[in-house]
Design an enzyme around this catalytic site. Structure first.
Site, mmCIF file in Angstrom:
data_model
loop_
_atom_site.group_PDB
_atom_site.id
_atom_site.type_symbol
_atom_site.label_atom_id
_atom_site.label_comp_id
_atom_site.label_asym_id
_atom_site.label_seq_id
_atom_site.Cartn_x
_atom_site.Cartn_y
_atom_site.Cartn_z
ATOM 1 C CE1 TYR A 173 0.542 1.118 4.512
ATOM 2 C CE2 TYR A 173 0.668 -1.332 4.354
ATOM 3 C CZ TYR A 173 1.096 -0.209 4.942
ATOM 4 O OH TYR A 173 1.580 -0.085 6.333
ATOM 5 C CG MET A 175 2.818 5.308 3.627
ATOM 6 S SD MET A 175 3.155 4.791 5.544
ATOM 7 C CE MET A 175 2.665 6.429 6.375
ATOM 8 C CG HIS A 200 5.864 3.676 13.534
ATOM 9 N ND1 HIS A 200 4.356 3.396 13.500
ATOM 10 C CD2 HIS A 200 5.990 3.240 12.184
ATOM 11 C CE1 HIS A 200 3.890 3.076 12.425
ATOM 12 N NE2 HIS A 200 4.999 2.921 11.536
ATOM 13 C CD GLN A 213 8.069 -1.796 7.672
ATOM 14 O OE1 GLN A 213 6.822 -1.589 8.335
ATOM 15 N NE2 GLN A 213 9.013 -1.223 8.229
ATOM 16 C CB SER A 251 -0.331 5.025 12.393
ATOM 17 O OG SER A 251 0.688 4.223 11.835
#
Length: 281
Positions: A173, A175, A200, A213, A251
């Site tokens: 995705y 962002m 985070h 990731q 976030s």
């Protein structure tokens, strides 16, 4: 004349290291065209798909590509390309278009970015020792610090990522960081941004071994600011990490997310059975 020092504010962006270029291609398959074509032509197209995917999977040249079957969003496949140069990324796209398979692979969306390692902590630590307003001293110190970081083995692996073999599922995705009045990431001080990103990161590390990731930056390259690519052994891990991170301040207060795509990497044995009712899901 000496330049004015920069305050510890939004005027000082985090340093970053860049690695491989990345292209995400969302593909819709021309099923009707494939099923209606001469069977020999269809077999040739599927064989060309298999050969292309096998060659892309990794060889002597830096980089690789993976093909993923997608469910949802009206998309059939996600093709994920990593290359060490922009020109080689362009060549991968050209290869797809020129192949017999390319006649049936309708590219619905493409997203360009480059693997990025944001160095908030390093930037904050360095700014405590070197005046960022002294451009000569700052640039020299930053160049040395970045060279030292790039020389670390684990940093190189992050900049040139490979999909773990035990994690066949992918989630992708794009962002942004919000730029709303009173909620503008880019007006926060370096200290505030560094603290938020450190928290985070700590949350993300709780999923080590469950999620792999890749963050790739796209400022000046595409419409969003970053692309996020996650791999896992179970697609429910994507729901777990993203749900938990939505409550993290970085976030919850500052992140905007684009559309999500989830798929599973295709093994080489599946390419030529795409039109078979007995194909493995």
């Amino acid at each position: 004349m000496t330049s004015r020092p920069l305050p510890h504010s939004s005027e000082l962006p985090p340093a970053s290291l860049e690695g491989w270029y990345v292209l995400h291609q969302s593909i819709e398959l021309d099923w009707a065209g494939l099923k209606g074509a001469d069977p020999a032509e269809t077999r040739a197209a599927l064989r060309s798909f298999a050969a292309l995917a096998e060659r892309w999977s990794g060889g002597s040249e830096p980089g690789w590509s993976g093909v993923y079957r997608v469910t949802g969003g009206g998309i059939d496949f996600l093709i994920l390309h990593f290359r060490d140069t922009f020109d080689r990324l362009v060549e991968a796209v050209r290869e797809l278009k020129l192949s017999a398979w390319g006649d049936h692979a309708l590219v619905r969306e493409e997203y360009l970015s480059v693997v990025e390692l944001g160095l908030y902590s390093l930037t904050r630590e360095l700014s405590g020792r070197i005046d960022p307003g002294d451009r000569e001293a700052w640039d020299a110190a930053l160049t040395d610090a970045l060279a030292e970081e790039r020389g670390k083995g684990y940093v190189r692996r992050r900049l040139e990522p490979r999909q773990p073999e035990h994690m066949p599922y992918v989630c992708y995705y794009p962002m942004d960081k919000r730029r709303n009045p009173g909620q503008n990431w880019y007006r926060l001080s370096l200290e505030e941004r560094a603290e938020l990103m450190a928290a985070h990161g700590r949350l993300g590390r709780r999923f080590a071994g469950r999620i792999s990731q890749v963050i790739s930056g796209s400022m000046g390259l595409d419409d969003w600011e970053w692309a996020v690519t996650l791999w896992a052994g179970d697609p429910l891990e994507f729901k777990a990490i993203i749900s938990e991170m939505r409550y993290d301040a970085a976030s919850a207060d500052y992140a905007e997310f684009g559309p999500f795509l989830v798929g599973k990497r295709m093994p080489e044995t599946e390419y030529e059975t795409l039109l078979s009712s007995e194909a493995t899901p």
